[in-house]
Design a protein around this motif. Structure first.
Motif, PDB file in Angstrom:
ATOM      1  N   PRO A   1       0.815  -1.229   0.000  1.00  0.00           N
ATOM      2  CA  PRO A   1       0.000   0.000   0.000  1.00  0.00           C
ATOM      3  C   PRO A   1       0.846   1.276   0.000  1.00  0.00           C
ATOM      4  O   PRO A   1       1.927   1.325   0.587  1.00  0.00           O
ATOM      5  CB  PRO A   1      -0.797  -0.122   1.304  1.00  0.00           C
ATOM      6  N   LEU A   2       0.324   2.307  -0.643  1.00  0.00           N
ATOM      7  CA  LEU A   2       0.995   3.601  -0.664  1.00  0.00           C
ATOM      8  C   LEU A   2       1.144   4.186   0.735  1.00  0.00           C
ATOM      9  O   LEU A   2       2.168   4.798   1.061  1.00  0.00           O
ATOM     10  CB  LEU A   2       0.194   4.587  -1.525  1.00  0.00           C
ATOM     11  N   TYR A   3       0.111   4.032   1.580  1.00  0.00           N
ATOM     12  CA  TYR A   3       0.044   4.813   2.813  1.00  0.00           C
ATOM     13  C   TYR A   3       0.967   4.329   3.927  1.00  0.00           C
ATOM     14  O   TYR A   3       1.183   5.049   4.902  1.00  0.00           O
ATOM     15  CB  TYR A   3      -1.399   4.863   3.343  1.00  0.00           C
ATOM     16  N   CYS A   4       1.543   3.118   3.811  1.00  0.00           N
ATOM     17  CA  CYS A   4       2.332   2.610   4.933  1.00  0.00           C
ATOM     18  C   CYS A   4       3.726   2.156   4.543  1.00  0.00           C
ATOM     19  O   CYS A   4       4.405   1.496   5.335  1.00  0.00           O
ATOM     20  CB  CYS A   4       1.580   1.491   5.647  1.00  0.00           C
TER      21      CYS A   4
ATOM     22  N   PRO B   1      -4.579  -1.371   9.250  1.00  0.00           N
ATOM     23  CA  PRO B   1      -3.298  -1.611   9.931  1.00  0.00           C
ATOM     24  C   PRO B   1      -2.610  -2.871   9.414  1.00  0.00           C
ATOM     25  O   PRO B   1      -3.234  -3.917   9.274  1.00  0.00           O
ATOM     26  CB  PRO B   1      -3.705  -1.758  11.395  1.00  0.00           C
ATOM     27  N   VAL B   2      -1.329  -2.762   9.123  1.00  0.00           N
ATOM     28  CA  VAL B   2      -0.509  -3.912   8.769  1.00  0.00           C
ATOM     29  C   VAL B   2       0.263  -4.382   9.994  1.00  0.00           C
ATOM     30  O   VAL B   2       0.410  -5.576  10.239  1.00  0.00           O
ATOM     31  CB  VAL B   2       0.462  -3.562   7.622  1.00  0.00           C
TER      32      VAL B   2
ATOM     33  N   VAL C   1      -3.091   4.842  10.652  1.00  0.00           N
ATOM     34  CA  VAL C   1      -4.416   4.622  10.066  1.00  0.00           C
ATOM     35  C   VAL C   1      -5.327   5.829  10.274  1.00  0.00           C
ATOM     36  O   VAL C   1      -6.501   5.785   9.919  1.00  0.00           O
ATOM     37  CB  VAL C   1      -5.081   3.350  10.647  1.00  0.00           C
ATOM     38  N   SER C   2      -4.785   6.903  10.830  1.00  0.00           N
ATOM     39  CA  SER C   2      -5.539   8.141  10.989  1.00  0.00           C
ATOM     40  C   SER C   2      -5.282   9.040   9.785  1.00  0.00           C
ATOM     41  O   SER C   2      -4.123   9.389   9.515  1.00  0.00           O
ATOM     42  CB  SER C   2      -5.117   8.863  12.272  1.00  0.00           C
ATOM     43  N   PRO C   3      -6.332   9.441   9.049  1.00  0.00           N
ATOM     44  CA  PRO C   3      -6.121  10.349   7.910  1.00  0.00           C
ATOM     45  C   PRO C   3      -5.402  11.634   8.301  1.00  0.00           C
ATOM     46  O   PRO C   3      -4.564  12.129   7.547  1.00  0.00           O
ATOM     47  CB  PRO C   3      -7.541  10.625   7.417  1.00  0.00           C
TER      48      PRO C   3
END
Length: 282
Positions: free
Chosen positions: A170-173, A199-200, A206-208
């Motif tokens: 994923p991009l976000y993590c 969550p990984v 995980v908060s925007p």
């Protein structure tokens, strides 16, 4: 730059020789009725082939027919028929009663011009970084809501099992993902958040609001640091790679165990490599 025997390990695609006269053949023709332009694509032959091929994960060496049916959601008789045709085309291979992805898919992947040019441009700089840091080096590009790892080289020590060439995360993590996301249009951030920040690990953001603050800081500092968000005990330092001043082409990263990550010491080398790649692409 060549890598000597016993030196760092390189995980990379190498295209095989193209067999003369090998083709994909023709898909069976299906009638198209007037007014069916909005029909469900899953009802087409290609709409059924795609989930069959995508049923395989990077960890699967082979799958039995029953598992292909379960994962693809396509009827057993259809899977059996299409699997036989895919074997004929070389997109699948038969191993006893099981199926595995065929070499023909690998060959076709090597023909993607953009990825081939990028790999050729980044390889010397990745090898330089490896020699300087002795840590795992990644180059990733953006696809949909993920990063796809186009290249990865690593020393013998501390092999990072989470990423693999052609693998997605994923991009976000991820470090590379955050570097890309920070320098992408705001609409991509909105799409990522809308899809859900799952969550990984217990450290995954995980908060925007927290993710947005991270991306603001990355834009300001020009470098991303991800710590244990994708794998416990590991951190990644990443920078965006631009062709010219504004054309974002991917991200370059150094991944290491958290106790060994030298963010301050590695930042200059990482930025220098990214600038070199960018110059080679213009």
């Amino acid at each position: 730059m060549s890598l000597q025997a016993g030196g760092p390990m390189v995980e990379r695609w190498h295209p095989p020789a193209q067999p003369h006269g090998v083709g994909l053949g023709r898909l069976p023709a299906e009638p198209v009725l007037e007014g069916e332009s909005g029909a469900d694509p899953m009802n087409s032959v290609l709409g059924k082939v795609r989930p069959i091929l995508e049923a395989f994960t990077a960890d699967d060496s082979a799958l039995p027919l029953a598992e292909l049916v379960r994962r693809s959601g396509v009827a057993k008789a259809t899977v059996h028929r299409l699997a036989q045709e895919l074997v004929t085309w070389g997109l699948l291979e038969r191993e006893g009663c099981d199926y595995r992805l065929g070499l023909r898919l690998f060959e076709l992947g090597q023909r993607v011009h953009r990825q081939r040019i990028l790999r050729e441009a980044v390889q010397p700089y990745m090898e330089d970084l490896l020699l300087i840091t002795r840590e795992t080096i990644h180059f990733a590009i953006h696809d949909s809501l993920d990063v796809v790892y186009l290249d990865k080289i690593f020393p013998h020590r501390g092999l990072n099992a989470e990423s693999r060439v052609a693998g997605r995360l994923p991009l976000y993590c991820t470090g590379t993902g955050k570097a890309i996301l920070a320098h992408s249009p705001p609409s991509l951030f909105v799409d990522v958040v809308r899809h859900g920040l799952k969550p990984v690990t217990r450290h995954t953001v995980v908060s925007p609001g927290r993710l947005r603050a991270q991306l603001d800081r990355i834009r300001e500092e020009g470098i991303a640091l991800e710590t244990e968000e994708i794998r416990l005990g590991y951190a990644s330092l990443a920078v965006p790679v631009f062709a010219g001043r504004t054309s974002l082409v991917g991200a370059l990263s150094i991944t290491a165990p958290t106790y060994r990550m030298d963010a301050a010491g590695h930042a200059t080398a990482l930025r220098t490599a990214a600038l070199g790649i960018g110059r080679s692409l213009t």
